[in-house]
Design a protein around this motif. Structure first.
Motif, PDB file in Angstrom:
ATOM      1  N   ALA A  97       0.732  -1.137   0.113  1.00 37.76           N
ATOM      2  CA  ALA A  97       0.103  -0.106  -0.086  1.00 37.76           C
ATOM      3  C   ALA A  97       0.716   1.170   0.111  1.00 37.76           C
ATOM      4  CB  ALA A  97      -0.723  -0.011   1.172  1.00 37.76           C
ATOM      5  N   THR A  98       1.967   1.210   0.747  1.00 37.26           N
ATOM      6  CA  THR A  98       2.831   2.360   0.853  1.00 37.26           C
ATOM      7  C   THR A  98       3.592   2.761  -0.523  1.00 37.26           C
ATOM      8  OG1 THR A  98       3.306   1.930   3.200  1.00 37.26           O
ATOM      9  CG2 THR A  98       4.929   3.231   1.878  1.00 37.26           C
ATOM     10  N   ASN A  99       3.964   1.605  -1.361  1.00 43.49           N
ATOM     11  CA  ASN A  99       4.538   1.720  -2.725  1.00 43.49           C
ATOM     12  C   ASN A  99       3.670   2.178  -3.639  1.00 43.49           C
ATOM     13  OD1 ASN A  99       7.041   0.786  -1.400  1.00 43.49           O
ATOM     14  ND2 ASN A  99       6.921  -1.403  -1.995  1.00 43.49           N
ATOM     15  N   VAL A 100       2.491   2.311  -3.689  1.00 45.79           N
ATOM     16  CA  VAL A 100       1.566   2.518  -4.490  1.00 45.79           C
ATOM     17  C   VAL A 100       1.797   3.948  -4.685  1.00 45.79           C
ATOM     18  CG1 VAL A 100      -0.925   2.660  -4.922  1.00 45.79           C
ATOM     19  CG2 VAL A 100      -0.008   0.697  -4.232  1.00 45.79           C
ATOM     20  N   ARG A 101       2.056   4.685  -3.574  1.00 48.43           N
ATOM     21  CA  ARG A 101       1.864   6.270  -3.796  1.00 48.43           C
ATOM     22  C   ARG A 101       3.114   6.747  -4.681  1.00 48.43           C
ATOM     23  NH1 ARG A 101       4.969   8.858   0.758  1.00 48.43           N
ATOM     24  NH2 ARG A 101       5.566   7.346   1.908  1.00 48.43           N
ATOM     25  N   TYR A 102       4.323   5.844  -4.759  1.00 45.36           N
ATOM     26  CA  TYR A 102       5.603   6.287  -5.172  1.00 45.36           C
ATOM     27  C   TYR A 102       5.399   6.293  -6.624  1.00 45.36           C
ATOM     28  CZ  TYR A 102       7.388   5.941  -0.511  1.00 45.36           C
ATOM     29  OH  TYR A 102       8.014   6.257   0.755  1.00 45.36           O
ATOM     30  N   GLU A 114      16.593  16.849  -6.565  1.00 45.69           N
ATOM     31  CA  GLU A 114      16.484  16.659  -5.347  1.00 45.69           C
ATOM     32  C   GLU A 114      14.967  17.043  -4.934  1.00 45.69           C
ATOM     33  OE1 GLU A 114      17.327  15.049  -1.593  1.00 45.69           O
ATOM     34  OE2 GLU A 114      18.954  15.098  -3.148  1.00 45.69           O
ATOM     35  N   VAL A 115      14.515  18.125  -5.611  1.00 52.04           N
ATOM     36  CA  VAL A 115      13.386  18.512  -5.169  1.00 52.04           C
ATOM     37  C   VAL A 115      11.972  17.847  -5.487  1.00 52.04           C
ATOM     38  CG1 VAL A 115      13.023  19.680  -7.685  1.00 52.04           C
ATOM     39  CG2 VAL A 115      11.921  20.721  -5.351  1.00 52.04           C
ATOM     40  N   TRP A 116      12.381  16.579  -6.401  1.00 50.71           N
ATOM     41  CA  TRP A 116      11.300  15.753  -6.776  1.00 50.71           C
ATOM     42  C   TRP A 116      11.724  14.157  -6.048  1.00 50.71           C
ATOM     43  CZ3 TRP A 116      12.408  18.490 -11.565  1.00 50.71           C
ATOM     44  CH2 TRP A 116      11.587  19.722 -11.589  1.00 50.71           C
ATOM     45  N   ARG A 117      12.560  14.235  -5.294  1.00 47.92           N
ATOM     46  CA  ARG A 117      12.944  12.754  -4.853  1.00 47.92           C
ATOM     47  C   ARG A 117      11.902  12.041  -4.162  1.00 47.92           C
ATOM     48  NH1 ARG A 117      19.228  12.318  -4.323  1.00 47.92           N
ATOM     49  NH2 ARG A 117      19.727  12.672  -6.450  1.00 47.92           N
ATOM     50  N   HIS A 118      11.228  13.138  -3.201  1.00 50.59           N
ATOM     51  CA  HIS A 118      10.072  12.541  -2.367  1.00 50.59           C
ATOM     52  C   HIS A 118       9.103  11.729  -2.974  1.00 50.59           C
ATOM     53  CE1 HIS A 118       8.398  16.269  -3.768  1.00 50.59           C
ATOM     54  NE2 HIS A 118       7.391  15.627  -3.459  1.00 50.59           N
ATOM     55  N   ARG A 119       8.728  11.919  -4.221  1.00 54.22           N
ATOM     56  CA  ARG A 119       7.789  11.400  -5.180  1.00 54.22           C
ATOM     57  C   ARG A 119       8.298   9.968  -5.405  1.00 54.22           C
ATOM     58  NH1 ARG A 119       6.908  15.716  -9.640  1.00 54.22           N
ATOM     59  NH2 ARG A 119       6.226  17.376  -8.469  1.00 54.22           N
ATOM     60  N   TYR A 120       9.507   9.578  -5.163  1.00 51.95           N
ATOM     61  CA  TYR A 120      10.058   8.009  -5.396  1.00 51.95           C
ATOM     62  C   TYR A 120      10.316   7.316  -4.166  1.00 51.95           C
ATOM     63  CZ  TYR A 120      10.498  10.027 -10.055  1.00 51.95           C
ATOM     64  OH  TYR A 120      10.258  10.623 -11.144  1.00 51.95           O
ATOM     65  N   ALA A 121      10.251   5.868  -4.278  1.00 58.12           N
ATOM     66  CA  ALA A 121      10.527   5.232  -3.183  1.00 58.12           C
ATOM     67  C   ALA A 121      11.900   5.704  -2.462  1.00 58.12           C
ATOM     68  CB  ALA A 121      10.393   3.735  -3.439  1.00 58.12           C
ATOM     69  N   PRO A 122      11.972   5.523  -1.171  1.00 50.22           N
ATOM     70  CA  PRO A 122      13.210   5.749  -0.637  1.00 50.22           C
ATOM     71  C   PRO A 122      14.692   4.987  -1.331  1.00 50.22           C
ATOM     72  CG  PRO A 122      11.781   5.229   1.219  1.00 50.22           C
ATOM     73  CD  PRO A 122      11.034   4.947  -0.221  1.00 50.22           C
TER      74      PRO A 122
END
Length: 161
Positions: free
Chosen positions: A6-11, A87-95
């Motif tokens: 479920a968590t990965n769906v948002r990435y 860097e500004v968009w990395r939060h959109r991807y999995a850690p």
């Protein structure tokens, strides 16, 4: 569905398309990002679910410009590049995901067409000659795709099947 799934769906997936929209005269449509001022680009977007690269290109063109890529000449340039995600968009991807693979398409239009941009993604649009467009875009991979536009336009010319 497990919490991990479920968590990965948002990435976002680190696989995307770049679609260079251009005319017979090699004018190029550029869009200005709303979340990164003065960042001009061609249409871009990540694959969603199990969609194909072509389907991603068609969807992104529709979402970002209102154009139906299926009624024009959508060309798979068979080019890919890997780049570091800003860097500004990395939060959109999995850690831990730091790089993206981008696949390039061209969309040839018979003439300039005013797009209907998505105001949640872009603030402005403009048509420019390919050389000026290559100088304006913020992404090196986008600039490179624009620099080879004359060659790709000939490769996918009227005799191409």
């Amino acid at each position: 569905m497990t919490d991990a799934v479920a968590t990965n769906v948002r990435y976002k997936q680190p696989r995307s398309v770049l679609v260079v929209i251009y005319t017979e005269k090699l004018d190029v449509l550029l869009l200005e990002r709303i979340d990164y001022k003065h960042a001009w680009q061609s249409v871009t977007g990540s694959i969603e679910g199990l969609e194909s690269l072509r389907d991603t290109a068609i969807r992104e063109v529709a979402e970002e410009t209102g154009l139906d890529a299926t009624v024009y000449e959508l060309q798979d340039w068979q080019l890919e590049s890997d780049f570091e995600i800003f860097e500004v968009w990395r939060h959109r991807y999995a850690p831990g995901v730091t790089h993206n693979t981008e696949h390039v398409f061209g969309l040839r239009l018979p003439e300039r067409i005013d797009p209907r941009i998505n105001p949640e993604e872009h603030s402005e649009w403009r048509w420019l000659g390919w050389e000026q467009a290559a100088e304006l875009v913020f992404s090196p991979s986008n600039a490179e795709a624009l620099r080879i536009l004359p060659e790709m336009s000939k490769r996918f010319g009227p005799d191409h099947q």
